[in-house]
Structures are given as C-alpha cells and as structure tokens.
Write a protein that holds these residues in place. Structure first.
Motif, PDB file in Angstrom:
ATOM      1  N   GLU A 204       0.601  -1.281   0.056  1.00  0.00           N
ATOM      2  CA  GLU A 204      -0.006   0.039  -0.013  1.00  0.00           C
ATOM      3  C   GLU A 204       0.745   1.340  -0.060  1.00  0.00           C
ATOM      4  O   GLU A 204       0.688   2.147  -0.862  1.00  0.00           O
ATOM      5  N   THR A 205       2.054   1.308   0.855  1.00  0.00           N
ATOM      6  CA  THR A 205       2.805   2.530   1.061  1.00  0.00           C
ATOM      7  C   THR A 205       3.602   2.586  -0.346  1.00  0.00           C
ATOM      8  O   THR A 205       3.707   3.658  -0.739  1.00  0.00           O
ATOM      9  N   ALA A 206       3.679   1.443  -1.036  1.00  0.00           N
ATOM     10  CA  ALA A 206       4.537   1.650  -2.395  1.00  0.00           C
ATOM     11  C   ALA A 206       3.669   1.882  -3.323  1.00  0.00           C
ATOM     12  O   ALA A 206       4.368   2.153  -4.693  1.00  0.00           O
ATOM     13  N   GLY A 207       2.297   2.044  -3.303  1.00  0.00           N
ATOM     14  CA  GLY A 207       1.551   2.206  -4.422  1.00  0.00           C
ATOM     15  C   GLY A 207       1.229   0.851  -5.469  1.00  0.00           C
ATOM     16  O   GLY A 207       0.897   1.183  -6.511  1.00  0.00           O
ATOM     17  N   TRP A 208       1.673  -0.412  -4.847  1.00  0.00           N
ATOM     18  CA  TRP A 208       1.284  -1.451  -5.728  1.00  0.00           C
ATOM     19  C   TRP A 208      -0.264  -1.567  -5.804  1.00  0.00           C
ATOM     20  O   TRP A 208      -0.825  -1.421  -4.688  1.00  0.00           O
ATOM     21  N   VAL A 209      -0.536  -2.246  -6.875  1.00  0.00           N
ATOM     22  CA  VAL A 209      -2.132  -2.466  -7.086  1.00  0.00           C
ATOM     23  C   VAL A 209      -2.303  -3.892  -7.632  1.00  0.00           C
ATOM     24  O   VAL A 209      -1.716  -4.133  -8.534  1.00  0.00           O
TER      25      VAL A 209
ATOM     26  N   ASP B 111       0.563  -4.906  -9.770  1.00  0.00           N
ATOM     27  CA  ASP B 111       1.014  -3.973 -10.719  1.00  0.00           C
ATOM     28  C   ASP B 111       2.070  -3.240  -9.842  1.00  0.00           C
ATOM     29  O   ASP B 111       1.517  -2.467  -8.861  1.00  0.00           O
ATOM     30  N   GLN B 112       3.559  -3.241  -9.737  1.00  0.00           N
ATOM     31  CA  GLN B 112       4.402  -2.903  -9.035  1.00  0.00           C
ATOM     32  C   GLN B 112       4.996  -1.576  -9.800  1.00  0.00           C
ATOM     33  O   GLN B 112       6.093  -1.585 -10.366  1.00  0.00           O
ATOM     34  N   LYS B 113       3.936  -0.688  -9.998  1.00  0.00           N
ATOM     35  CA  LYS B 113       4.372   0.567 -10.695  1.00  0.00           C
ATOM     36  C   LYS B 113       4.956   0.415 -12.075  1.00  0.00           C
ATOM     37  O   LYS B 113       6.155   0.900 -12.629  1.00  0.00           O
ATOM     38  N   GLY B 114       4.401  -0.438 -12.691  1.00  0.00           N
ATOM     39  CA  GLY B 114       4.548  -0.822 -14.244  1.00  0.00           C
ATOM     40  C   GLY B 114       5.288  -2.254 -14.399  1.00  0.00           C
ATOM     41  O   GLY B 114       5.285  -2.748 -15.620  1.00  0.00           O
ATOM     42  N   ARG B 115       5.695  -2.727 -13.502  1.00  0.00           N
ATOM     43  CA  ARG B 115       6.071  -4.193 -13.584  1.00  0.00           C
ATOM     44  C   ARG B 115       5.028  -5.059 -13.213  1.00  0.00           C
ATOM     45  O   ARG B 115       4.453  -5.188 -12.126  1.00  0.00           O
TER      46      ARG B 115
END
Length: 115
Positions: free
Chosen positions: A56-61, A82-86
C-alpha cells in the motif's frame, strides 16, 4: 483472501519472522517471478535480512482477482500485481487450518505484455 495479498507485502499481516512463520504452511515453497524455486526456510531467511516493502505504501495495485476451490478447505487465488509498471500474474494456494489461513504455494510470473 484479497486483503492478504500480495503475501509478505502487507504490514497488517506480518512484521517479523514469527508472523511469517505462522503465515506459511510447514511445506510451503514458491516459484518467484525470476523462475527460481524458493523454500520456506529461504523465504524466512530473506525476510529476516530484508524488511518487506508494504504494498500500500509503495503504491502497488492488485487487480483481476480469481478464486477457485481446490478442496474442502483449499483455494487457489489468482491476481495481477502492478508494481508501478512491473506487471506479474500471481497465484497463491491458501489452506485453512482451523481458524487460521496459511499459504501452501505461491508463484509470480512476469507478463511480457498485458493481454
């Protein structure tokens, strides 16, 4: 089960090795996005040495969840992470032992492109 994913990356689910030991079945293993096979012991060792990132803190979806019953108390949960594009396709087998849920197996596969 959605709230439990991604495993090892939810501060509410685990903060220390005792928490993670309870989360994993004794015979747990996984195949990482790298293709490597990892045992329960190797995962615990890694988590002791490296604090896990909180999703959540990292912005992963997490999205596109699917759930399939494999047995009376065993389920396969699939989703995209989705780890910011990965983007990885994830699969976790969860088993209920009394009132507790434990992971039996996990796999992450990097997606070359979104289909």
């Amino acid at each position: 089960m959605r709230k439990r994913e991604p495993i090892f990356h939810r501060a509410a689910r685990g903060k220390n090795s005792a928490d993670f030991e309870r989360l994993m079945a004794p015979d747990y293993w996984e195949v990482g996005a790298s293709g490597g096979r990892y045992s329960r012991a190797s995962i615990l060792q890694h988590l002791e040495q490296h604090a896990p990132m909180d999703a959540e803190t990292a912005g992963w979806v997490c999205s596109e969840f699917g759930l399939r019953r494999l047995g009376r108390d065993t389920f396969l949960l699939t989703y995209l992470l989705d780890q910011k594009g990965r983007i990885t396709q994830r699969a976790t087998i969860w088993k209920q032992y009394g009132n507790e849920w434990q992971i039996v197996y996990h796999q992450g596969t990097i997606m070359a492109e979104r289909q």
